[in-house]
Scaffold this motif. Structure first.
Motif, mmCIF file in Angstrom:
data_model
loop_
_atom_site.group_PDB
_atom_site.id
_atom_site.type_symbol
_atom_site.label_atom_id
_atom_site.label_comp_id
_atom_site.label_asym_id
_atom_site.label_seq_id
_atom_site.Cartn_x
_atom_site.Cartn_y
_atom_site.Cartn_z
ATOM 1 N N ILE A 22 0.832 -1.062 -0.205
ATOM 2 C CA ILE A 22 -0.019 0.260 0.047
ATOM 3 C C ILE A 22 0.712 1.371 -0.161
ATOM 4 O O ILE A 22 1.948 1.031 0.431
ATOM 5 C CB ILE A 22 -0.993 0.101 1.309
ATOM 6 N N PHE A 23 0.220 2.590 -0.602
ATOM 7 C CA PHE A 23 1.023 3.665 -0.435
ATOM 8 C C PHE A 23 0.433 4.374 0.980
ATOM 9 O O PHE A 23 -0.905 4.447 1.241
ATOM 10 C CB PHE A 23 0.661 4.574 -1.415
ATOM 11 N N ARG A 52 6.222 6.996 0.575
ATOM 12 C CA ARG A 52 6.358 5.836 1.548
ATOM 13 C C ARG A 52 5.207 4.751 1.365
ATOM 14 O O ARG A 52 4.233 5.155 1.144
ATOM 15 C CB ARG A 52 6.821 6.119 2.893
ATOM 16 N N GLY A 53 5.416 3.361 2.156
ATOM 17 C CA GLY A 53 4.286 2.556 2.085
ATOM 18 C C GLY A 53 4.711 1.430 3.024
ATOM 19 O O GLY A 53 5.713 1.352 3.697
ATOM 20 N N LEU A 54 3.787 0.364 2.943
ATOM 21 C CA LEU A 54 4.018 -0.835 3.723
ATOM 22 C C LEU A 54 3.837 -1.933 2.799
ATOM 23 O O LEU A 54 2.948 -1.902 1.706
ATOM 24 C CB LEU A 54 2.869 -0.915 4.786
ATOM 25 N N ALA A 55 4.651 -2.880 3.025
ATOM 26 C CA ALA A 55 4.388 -4.214 2.328
ATOM 27 C C ALA A 55 4.172 -5.601 3.248
ATOM 28 O O ALA A 55 4.941 -5.290 4.223
ATOM 29 C CB ALA A 55 5.566 -4.618 1.491
ATOM 30 N N LEU A 107 1.242 5.975 -10.529
ATOM 31 C CA LEU A 107 2.517 5.065 -9.778
ATOM 32 C C LEU A 107 2.172 3.814 -9.591
ATOM 33 O O LEU A 107 0.923 3.206 -9.033
ATOM 34 C CB LEU A 107 2.786 5.788 -8.594
ATOM 35 N N TYR A 108 2.843 2.869 -9.883
ATOM 36 C CA TYR A 108 2.706 1.406 -9.941
ATOM 37 C C TYR A 108 3.679 0.911 -8.814
ATOM 38 O O TYR A 108 4.952 1.355 -8.751
ATOM 39 C CB TYR A 108 3.029 0.384 -11.192
ATOM 40 N N LEU A 109 3.296 0.065 -7.934
ATOM 41 C CA LEU A 109 3.764 -0.495 -6.947
ATOM 42 C C LEU A 109 4.003 -2.051 -7.210
ATOM 43 O O LEU A 109 2.913 -2.729 -7.136
ATOM 44 C CB LEU A 109 3.465 -0.408 -5.609
ATOM 45 N N LYS A 110 5.179 -2.889 -7.091
ATOM 46 C CA LYS A 110 5.181 -4.073 -7.392
ATOM 47 C C LYS A 110 5.948 -4.721 -6.012
ATOM 48 O O LYS A 110 6.988 -4.345 -5.645
ATOM 49 C CB LYS A 110 5.791 -4.489 -8.479
ATOM 50 N N VAL A 111 5.279 -5.716 -5.452
ATOM 51 C CA VAL A 111 5.751 -6.153 -4.225
ATOM 52 C C VAL A 111 6.025 -7.680 -4.703
ATOM 53 O O VAL A 111 5.213 -8.461 -5.021
ATOM 54 C CB VAL A 111 4.851 -6.099 -3.149
ATOM 55 N N THR A 112 7.293 -8.345 -4.206
ATOM 56 C CA THR A 112 7.689 -9.607 -4.629
ATOM 57 C C THR A 112 8.177 -10.332 -3.147
ATOM 58 O O THR A 112 8.943 -9.705 -2.737
ATOM 59 C CB THR A 112 8.804 -9.516 -5.440
ATOM 60 N N ASP A 113 7.551 -11.573 -2.880
ATOM 61 C CA ASP A 113 8.065 -11.928 -1.799
ATOM 62 C C ASP A 113 9.102 -13.025 -1.848
ATOM 63 O O ASP A 113 9.674 -13.387 -3.090
ATOM 64 C CB ASP A 113 6.641 -12.861 -1.238
ATOM 65 N N ALA A 114 9.543 -13.825 -1.027
ATOM 66 C CA ALA A 114 10.546 -14.659 -1.011
ATOM 67 C C ALA A 114 10.500 -15.746 -1.887
ATOM 68 O O ALA A 114 11.526 -16.351 -2.604
ATOM 69 C CB ALA A 114 10.877 -15.338 0.368
ATOM 70 N N THR A 120 0.741 -6.320 -7.848
ATOM 71 C CA THR A 120 1.166 -4.877 -8.280
ATOM 72 C C THR A 120 -0.136 -4.174 -7.928
ATOM 73 O O THR A 120 -1.310 -4.789 -8.447
ATOM 74 C CB THR A 120 1.301 -5.032 -9.665
ATOM 75 N N ILE A 121 0.120 -2.789 -7.385
ATOM 76 C CA ILE A 121 -0.847 -2.136 -7.174
ATOM 77 C C ILE A 121 -0.760 -0.838 -7.687
ATOM 78 O O ILE A 121 0.194 -0.564 -8.003
ATOM 79 C CB ILE A 121 -1.469 -1.804 -5.547
ATOM 80 N N SER A 122 -1.528 0.149 -7.885
ATOM 81 C CA SER A 122 -1.304 1.396 -8.445
ATOM 82 C C SER A 122 -2.107 2.550 -7.778
ATOM 83 O O SER A 122 -3.033 2.311 -7.171
ATOM 84 C CB SER A 122 -1.717 1.680 -9.939
ATOM 85 N N ILE A 123 -1.568 3.916 -8.012
ATOM 86 C CA ILE A 123 -2.279 4.997 -7.467
ATOM 87 C C ILE A 123 -2.158 6.100 -8.456
ATOM 88 O O ILE A 123 -1.268 6.216 -9.108
ATOM 89 C CB ILE A 123 -1.807 5.644 -6.190
ATOM 90 N N VAL A 124 -3.220 6.913 -8.581
ATOM 91 C CA VAL A 124 -3.218 8.082 -9.327
ATOM 92 C C VAL A 124 -2.759 9.286 -8.701
ATOM 93 O O VAL A 124 -3.403 9.773 -7.540
ATOM 94 C CB VAL A 124 -4.548 8.401 -9.995
ATOM 95 N N VAL A 125 -1.844 10.127 -9.160
ATOM 96 C CA VAL A 125 -1.339 11.165 -8.318
ATOM 97 C C VAL A 125 -1.304 12.452 -9.416
ATOM 98 O O VAL A 125 -1.054 12.232 -10.541
ATOM 99 C CB VAL A 125 0.122 11.203 -7.604
#
Length: 668
Positions: A22-23, A52-55, A107-114, A120-125
Motif C-alpha cells: 500500500i501507499f 512511503r508505504g507498507l508491504a 504510480l505502480y507498486l510491485k511487491v515480490t515475496d521470497a 502489483t497495485i497502482s495510485i493516481v497522483v
C-alpha cells in the motif's frame, strides 16, 4: 424478445500467502514542514518528493519496486517491521526517467515475496512542481495617523494563489512568531504590536526592523514567501495637560507602544527631560515636570517625545505642550488691576509691577519688584483703584493712577530703598479709563477718558509742557475713549486705540508729525473695543492691536503697516466668550504675544502668532485658580532675556506672573 438467460459461476480463491503493498505517506523534497502527509489517490505531490508505504507477506518480502509504466522498475528501500510487515521508501527522482513532470500520473507498486510471488497495485497522483504565488505582506495602520512607522493594532494583508494545485496554508509571522490569519486568496491578519513580538516572555513594545513574513504553501507542499521589515515605535495620541507649569505632577500621555510596567520610557518635552515617571504601560505614561527655573536640558514648550527600547515617536506629527513658569508676586491686599513694565535701569533690569490693593476697607496702589512691595502714595485715606506704569528715563518709573480724587501722575525711583516721589500732579478730577507710555526722551504720554472725551496729556518734557486740560483726541459730540490703550513709536509719536460708545466700535488715532491728532478711524465696527485693548508698534512702524469683539465674543487681532494704512483683522480665539482684558507685546521678530481672559472658562490665556496663524493656550494657572473676571487687567511684557511674561490676578487674591517657555529658549 425471447427473454432467455444464461448464468455462470466463477470461484476465486485468495492466496493467503501472496504479498501485498500500500501507499501511505508523502514528503516534500525541501519543505521540512510538509512531511509524513497521507498519500491517497488524486493527491498533489512534488515530482521530486519521497513516497512511503507498507508491504506484507507471510513468506517474507524480497523486493519492492516502483514504475510509471508498469514495465520498467526501480527498487525502493525496504526495512523490516514486525512480521509480516515491511516498510518501504522511494525517492521519486530514482524512477527510470527521473522525477515526475507536472501533470497526472499513475504510480505502480510491485511487491515480490521470497518465493517470487508478486502483487502489483497502482495510485493516481497529480504532480505540481511549481511554487505558489504570494504578494505582500502589506502592513497598514488602522487609526489614520499616517505615520511612517507602526503602532497599536495594524492590519497585515496580501494575496496568494497557485496555478496548478490550490493554496493549502498561509502563515504570517512577526520575528518568527505567528499571527492568526484568515483567508487564503486574500489573506489578512490583525497584529497587536503591543503584544507581539515578545522577548524573554515580555512584549518588545517598540523596535525597528521587525521582520513580517508571509509563507504560502500549496497542496503539494511547494512554498513561496515574501517579507518586509517594519519599524514599531511609540505613538502619542494626547497629553492630559497640553498646557502645564514647571513642577506640575500627574501629567498623563496617552497613546500606543509607550512602555510597560516596570520598564518606563524616557520622556522629553522639546528635548528636555521630565523630572520623574510615575507610572507606565503600553497605552499611558504619567510624569512630573521639574520645578527648576530657568529650566535645564532644553526643557521648554514643544513636542513631547517618548523613547522606549531605543526608538521614539519623534517622526509623528508632533503633540506639543505649552510650558509655563508660575510665580506668585503678591498674595495679600487682594490685588486687582495689575500692570507691569520691564525697567532697564542701567544694571540688570527687572520687572516692576503696579496694582491696586485693599487694606482696612481702603484701596491703595502698590508697586513691586517681585521681592518687595512698596505702597505708592505717602498719605493714607485716598482710595486708589486703578493704575498703569511705564518706565521713565534713567532710574525712574512713572505711574498714573485713578483715585477718588481724580487722575494722579507721580514718578518714583525703583531702588526700593524707600518711596521717593519726584513729582505728583493731578491731571483730572473726573477722568476714569487711562493708560501711559513713555517716549525715548523720558516724556510720559497719558491718554484718558474724561467726560465722554478721549484726551491726551504729556508730562515731564521741559520743552513741551502739557496743556492744563489736555488735548481732546476724540469725543466732541460723542462718547469716546473708554478702555483706552496708548503706545509710542520710534519717532516718539503716541498712538491710541479705544472704544467709542456712540459708534459702538474700536477706534484708532495717532499724533501726526505736525503735532496734531489725526482724525480717528474705525478698526472694527462690530461692538468692538470693550473690556480692554492692547496696542504695540513694531520697529518698521507697523501697528498691532488686540481687542474683544462684543458681537462674536472673540479675541481679535488687527494689524496695519502704518498709521494711514488699512487694518486687517483676524480671529485669535473663538472658544466661548474670550478676549477680555487683553494686552499685547512684540518680540524681537515683531511677532505679537497676547495675554487675555476667557470669560467662559474663567481662565487666563495666552496667544502667539505662528506661521501666520495664532496658537492659543490656557495658561497653566488653570490647574490652580480662576482669573478674576470682574476687577482685572493683564500685562504682557517681554523682559531683558526675551521671555514673555504674563501678569494677571486671580480669584484667590493673588497677583501672578506666568513666563512662557518658548520652543527656542533665549540665551541667558
Amino acid at each position: 424478445m425471447a427473454g432467455n438467460t444464461y448464468t455462470r459461476e466463477i470461484v476465486v480463491t485468495q492466496d493467503p500467502t501472496a504479498p501485498a503493498g500500500i501507499f501511505t505517506e508523502y514528503d516534500h523534497p525541501t519543505n521540512t514542514a510538509f512531511q509524513n502527509r497521507p498519500l491517497f489517490p488524486g493527491r498533489f505531490i512534488n515530482g521530486e518528493g519521497v513516497i512511503r508505504g507498507l508491504a506484507t507477506g507471510s513468506l517474507g518480502i524480497k523486493s519492492v519496486e516502483l514504475s510509471t509504466d508498469n514495465a520498467t522498475w526501480a527498487p525502493a528501500t525496504i526495512s523490516a517491521l514486525a512480521a509480516p510487515e515491511w516498510e518501504w521508501e522511494f525517492d521519486l527522482p530514482n524512477l527510470p526517467d527521473g522525477g515526475l513532470p507536472e501533470g497526472q500520473h499513475i504510480l505502480y507498486l510491485k511487491v515480490t515475496d521470497a518465493v517470487e510471488a508478486t502483487n502489483t497495485i497502482s495510485i493516481v497522483v497529480e504532480v505540481d512542481n511549481t511554487d505558489p504565488e504570494v504578494t505582500g505582506p502589506v502592513v497598514s495602520l488602522l487609526d489614520g495617523s499616517g505615520t511612517d512607522y507602526f503602532h497599536g493594532t495594524v492590519s497585515v494583508t496580501g494575496t496568494a494563489g497557485d496555478g496548478e494545485s490550490e493554496v493549502a496554508s498561509v502563515v504570517v509571522t512577526v520575528d518568527d512568531q505567528p499571527l492568526p490569519v484568515s483567508g487564503s486568496a486574500f489573506y489578512e491578519a490583525d497584529w497587536d504590536t503591543q503584544s507581539l513580538p515578545t522577548s524573554g516572555g515580555q512584549p518588545v513594545i517598540a523596535k525597528d526592523e521587525i521582520v513580517v513574513r508571509t509563507v504560502v504553501t500549496d497542496a503539494a507542499g511547494n512554498t513561496a514567501e515574501d517579507r518586509l521589515e517594519v519599524d514599531v515605535r511609540p505613538f502619542i495620541t494626547s497629553v492630559s495637560r497640553p498646557s502645564a507649569y514647571l513642577g506640575e505632577t500627574g501629567i498623563t500621555i496617552s497613546g500606543n507602544n509607550l512602555g510597560r510596567a516596570g520598564a518606563p520610557p524616557a520622556v522629553t518635552v522639546n528635548g528636555g527631560p521630565v523630572a520623574a515617571i510615575a507610572a507606565a504601560s503600553s497605552n499611558s505614561v504619567s510624569f512630573t515636570l521639574p520645578a527648576t527655573f530657568p529650566p535645564v536640558g532644553g526643557l521648554s514648550s514643544g513636542p513631547v517625545v517618548v523613547t522606549f527600547n531605543g526608538v521614539s515617536n519623534a517622526e509623528q506629527d508632533p503633540v506639543k505642550m505649552d510650558l509655563f513658569h508660575l510665580t506668585t508676586v503678591a498674595d495679600d491686599r487682594s490685588p486687582v488691576y495689575p500692570d507691569a513694565v520691564w525697567h532697564d535701569n542701567g544694571s540688570a533690569g527687572k520687572l516692576i509691577y503696579a496694582y491696586a490693593g485693599q487694606q482696612q476697607n481702603d484701596r491703595y496702589v502698590y508697586f513691586h519688584d517681585g521681592m518687595t512691595r512698596r505702597q505708592l502714595e505717602t498719605a493714607g485715606g485716598a482710595r486708589f483703584a486703578y493704575t498703569r506704569v511705564a518706565a521713565h528715563d534713567g532710574s525712574d518709573l512713572v505711574f498714573v493712577t485713578r483715585s477718588r480724587d481724580g487722575l494722579v501722575i507721580r514718578s518714583t525711583t525703583d531702588d526700593f530703598a524707600g518711596v521717593d516721589p519726584i513729582v505728583t500732579e493731578t491731571l483730572s478730577a473726573t477722568a476714569t479709563y487711562h493708560d501711559i507710555a513713555v517716549d525715548s526722551a523720558g516724556v510720559a504720554h497719558i491718554a484718558y477718558y474724561d467726560g465722554g472725551e478721549l484726551r491726551h496729556r504729556q508730562w515731564g518734557g521741559a520743552a513741551d509742557p502739557p496743556p492744563t486740560a489736555g488735548i481732546v483726541v476724540d469725543g466732541a459730540g460723542s462718547d469716546a475713549g473708554m478702555w483706552v490703550a496708548i503706545t509710542v513709536d520710534s519717532s516718539d509719536r503716541p498712538h491710541v486705540v479705544y472704544h467709542d460708545a456712540t459708534m459702538n466700535s474700536l477706534r484708532y488715532s495717532y499724533r501726526t508729525e505736525a503735532g496734531t491728532w489725526a482724525a480717528p478711524r474705525t478698526v472694527d465696527a462690530d461692538a468692538a473695543g470693550t473690556f480692554g485693548n492692547g496696542i504695540a508698534i513694531d520697529a518698521t512702524g507697523g501697528i498691532h492691536v488686540s481687542y474683544y469683539n462684543g458681537d462674536s465674543g472673540n479675541l481679535m487681532y488687527a494689524e496695519a503697516t502704518g498709521p494711514t494704512a488699512a487694518f486687517d483683522t483676524q480671529i485669535v480665539d473663538s472658544q466661548g466668550i474670550t478676549g477680555w482684558f487683553s494686552s499685547i507685546a512684540l518680540d524681537a521678530d515683531n511677532s505679537p504675544h497676547i495675554t487675555y481672559a476667557s470669560f467662559s472658562a474663567l481662565k487666563p490665556k495666552y496667544a502667539r502668532l505662528s506661521n501666520g496663524s495664532f496658537v492659543t493656550a490656557t495658561i497653566a494657572e488653570s490647574a490652580l485658580y480662576d482669573i478674576n473676571n470682574n476687577s482685572n487687567s493683564t500685562a504682557t511684557v517681554i523682559d531683558g532675556a526675551s521671555r514673555v511674561n504674563m501678569i494677571y490676578t486671580t480669584t484667590d487674591g493673588k497677583l501672578r506672573r506666568a513666563v512662557y517657555l518658548p520652543e527656542t529658549l533665549p540665551e541667558e
